[in-house]
Design a protein around this motif. Structure first.
Motif, mmCIF file in Angstrom:
data_model
loop_
_atom_site.group_PDB
_atom_site.id
_atom_site.type_symbol
_atom_site.label_atom_id
_atom_site.label_comp_id
_atom_site.label_asym_id
_atom_site.label_seq_id
_atom_site.Cartn_x
_atom_site.Cartn_y
_atom_site.Cartn_z
ATOM 1 N N ILE A 213 0.837 -1.211 0.000
ATOM 2 C CA ILE A 213 0.000 0.000 0.000
ATOM 3 C C ILE A 213 0.865 1.250 0.000
ATOM 4 O O ILE A 213 0.610 2.207 -0.755
ATOM 5 N N ARG A 222 -1.055 0.680 -9.810
ATOM 6 C CA ARG A 222 -2.111 -0.259 -9.423
ATOM 7 C C ARG A 222 -1.478 -1.500 -8.811
ATOM 8 O O ARG A 222 -0.527 -2.067 -9.373
ATOM 9 N N HIS A 224 -2.469 -5.250 -6.422
ATOM 10 C CA HIS A 224 -3.515 -6.192 -6.022
ATOM 11 C C HIS A 224 -2.891 -7.221 -5.094
ATOM 12 O O HIS A 224 -1.799 -7.734 -5.364
ATOM 13 N N LEU A 237 -6.926 -2.647 4.216
ATOM 14 C CA LEU A 237 -7.259 -2.486 2.800
ATOM 15 C C LEU A 237 -8.402 -1.499 2.616
ATOM 16 O O LEU A 237 -8.374 -0.652 1.710
ATOM 17 N N ARG A 238 -9.394 -1.592 3.470
ATOM 18 C CA ARG A 238 -10.557 -0.704 3.377
ATOM 19 C C ARG A 238 -10.133 0.756 3.525
ATOM 20 O O ARG A 238 -10.566 1.630 2.764
ATOM 21 N N ARG A 241 -8.160 2.007 0.413
ATOM 22 C CA ARG A 241 -9.046 2.254 -0.725
ATOM 23 C C ARG A 241 -9.830 3.554 -0.533
ATOM 24 O O ARG A 241 -10.015 4.318 -1.483
ATOM 25 N N SER A 242 -10.258 3.817 0.702
ATOM 26 C CA SER A 242 -11.013 5.044 0.962
ATOM 27 C C SER A 242 -10.153 6.286 0.777
ATOM 28 O O SER A 242 -10.672 7.381 0.524
ATOM 29 N N ARG A 246 -4.706 2.854 -5.151
ATOM 30 C CA ARG A 246 -5.206 1.954 -6.188
ATOM 31 C C ARG A 246 -4.861 0.505 -5.816
ATOM 32 O O ARG A 246 -3.988 -0.126 -6.409
ATOM 33 N N THR A 248 -6.440 -3.366 -4.766
ATOM 34 C CA THR A 248 -7.535 -4.324 -4.740
ATOM 35 C C THR A 248 -7.033 -5.602 -4.084
ATOM 36 O O THR A 248 -5.830 -5.766 -3.838
ATOM 37 N N THR A 291 -14.604 -4.629 -0.193
ATOM 38 C CA THR A 291 -13.167 -4.472 0.057
ATOM 39 C C THR A 291 -12.389 -5.554 -0.674
ATOM 40 O O THR A 291 -11.296 -5.302 -1.208
#
Length: 426
Positions: A213, A222, A224, A237-238, A241-242, A246, A248, A291
């Motif tokens: 992250i 990006r 993942h 992770l949540r 993302r907020s 980028r 996932t 999420t």
């Protein structure tokens, strides 16, 4: 070729409806009233879009005695999976250069029962190969932050991760990461599952995810996270993302349905490990709120003799589940009050959208006519010898499951003539 398939329970993006699905030349040409009659009538057997599994280790060439394209894709079709994306390891050579990608395609050609795409690999020393792999149509590149288990696919250190994400950011490429922090992992102190589990704590996963992250935030790239097993990772992770990072993530059937308390042998070994039952609720919550983008198999098979009976420190880590994902998830999801629409979102449309396969994983006009007749009320008991996987090893042996795949269609026809999937092209 024209086909019409009718069901009182067709799962579409707009909900479950009684419909006929009109197929012309391999694509969905129309959705017609169920009562119009004609075609194949499934009655109350549900009609789902074909599942999309973006995390499959086929292992051919080089380790075809573990699994191969013929057996893996037959297992996929039997389980309602009509598209898979193959991981860059554990084949020999790994998919870390364009020539190696071509070797893998040559091995697969003429053998695939469903559609197959490919991930590339990011390892020390191949930074210059990332753009050529992307241009050759891979869906992204995978890295490990801790040892992968095979010498030919070494992990990236912190500098390597940063360089890879900076390079990928130049052309908006995608990095997928096995996230366990090598400095937090320890060697198991003995052969038991408890000792193995203690060597790969949730902290190792969370710290590695935090690292990815941080670099994704810095570079704008990006990223993942594959096979999230630790519920503690969901709020991390949540939050990222907020904040616009980028990032996932995905999880797998074994983390959502199995628990450390029920482990009975090394068929259950995987990395990161299956954790305690209390951990699962957070994963299900992460699925429910988006999420986690979906559920994919991480099908990672091996010969039975590599599972080193009774020694979790030595056994190969991987769960064979490609054929079983749909009934495994439906059994648990339905018990938790989730619907077939939820399962389709997690196992078909979510992975398809993640991979950019906008024409897969949905029953709507214009999409590929990849369809699954699924009886959600039927039951069966798993017998490893009945599976199409090359080696009869599964953590689900003897497990009673709900939901039976009755028939699978690939572009409106019986599976058997799969095509190669390329990022950005149909």
């Amino acid at each position: 070729m024209t086909v019409l398939v009718r069901s009182r329970r067709v799962v579409t993006p707009e909900g479950v409806r009684p419909l006929g699905v009109d197929v012309v030349e391999g694509r969905i040409a129309g959705l017609v009233p169920y009562d119009a009659g004609g075609g194949l009538d499934l009655g109350d057997v549900a009609l789902l879009p074909g599942l999309v599994d973006t995390h499959v280790h086929v292992n051919e060439p080089g380790r075809t005695h573990w699994e191969g394209f013929a057996t893996a894709t037959r297992a996929a079709a039997a389980g309602g999976v009509t598209a898979v994306v193959d991981m860059p390891l554990n084949s020999l050579p790994p998919t870390t250069t364009v020539p190696n990608l071509e070797i893998k395609k040559k091995a697969a050609r003429g053998q695939i029962a469903v559609d197959v795409g490919f991930w590339g690999g990011a390892i020390p020393g191949n930074l210059g190969d990332l753009r050529p792999l992307w241009d050759a149509g891979v869906f992204g590149v995978k890295c490990f932050l801790s040892p992968s288990g095979v010498d030919e696919f070494p992990a990236l250190d912190g500098d390597g991760l940063t360089l890879a994400l900076r390079e990928l950011a130049r052309f908006d490429g995608l990095l997928i990461a096995h996230a366990e922090d090598p400095w937090t992992l320890t060697e198991p102190t003995g052969p038991s599952y408890a000792e193995f589990l203690g060597s790969r704590t949730p902290d190792a996963e969370v710290r590695a995810i935090e690292t990815v992250i941080a670099v994704a935030r810095e570079t704008g790239a990006r990223a993942h996270i594959v096979h999230v097993s630790a519920g503690d990772a969901i709020p991390v992770l949540r939050a990222a993302r907020s904040q616009g990072v980028r990032i996932t993530a995905e999880t797998c059937p074994h983390y959502l349905t199995l628990s450390a308390e029920e482990v009975t042998g090394t068929a259950f070994k995987c990395c990161p490990p299956i954790r305690e039952a209390a951990n699962r609720d957070a994963l299900w919550a992460g699925l429910a709120d988006g999420t986690l983008m979906g559920v994919v198999s991480d099908h990672s098979p091996c010969p039975a003799d590599m599972k080193s009976p009774d020694d979790f420190a030595m056994a190969w880590g991987g769960i064979s589940s490609l054929q079983l994902g749909l009934p495994v998830i439906w059994t648990e999801a339905s018990a938790r009050g989730h619907s077939l629409e939820d399962v389709v979102r997690w196992m078909a449309r979510g992975p398809a959208d993640f991979a950019g396969l906008s024409y897969k994983g949905r029953i709507e006009v214009g999409a590929d006519a990849d369809l699954v007749a699924f009886d959600p009320d039927a039951a069966f008991v798993v017998e490893a010898g009945d599976l199409a996987h090359k080696n009869p090893v599964t953590a689900y042996q003897g497990r009673a499951l709900r939901g039976v795949v009755r028939q699978t269609w690939l572009r409106g026809a019986a599976p058997g003539h799969g095509r190669f999937l390329t990022r950005g092209a149909r």
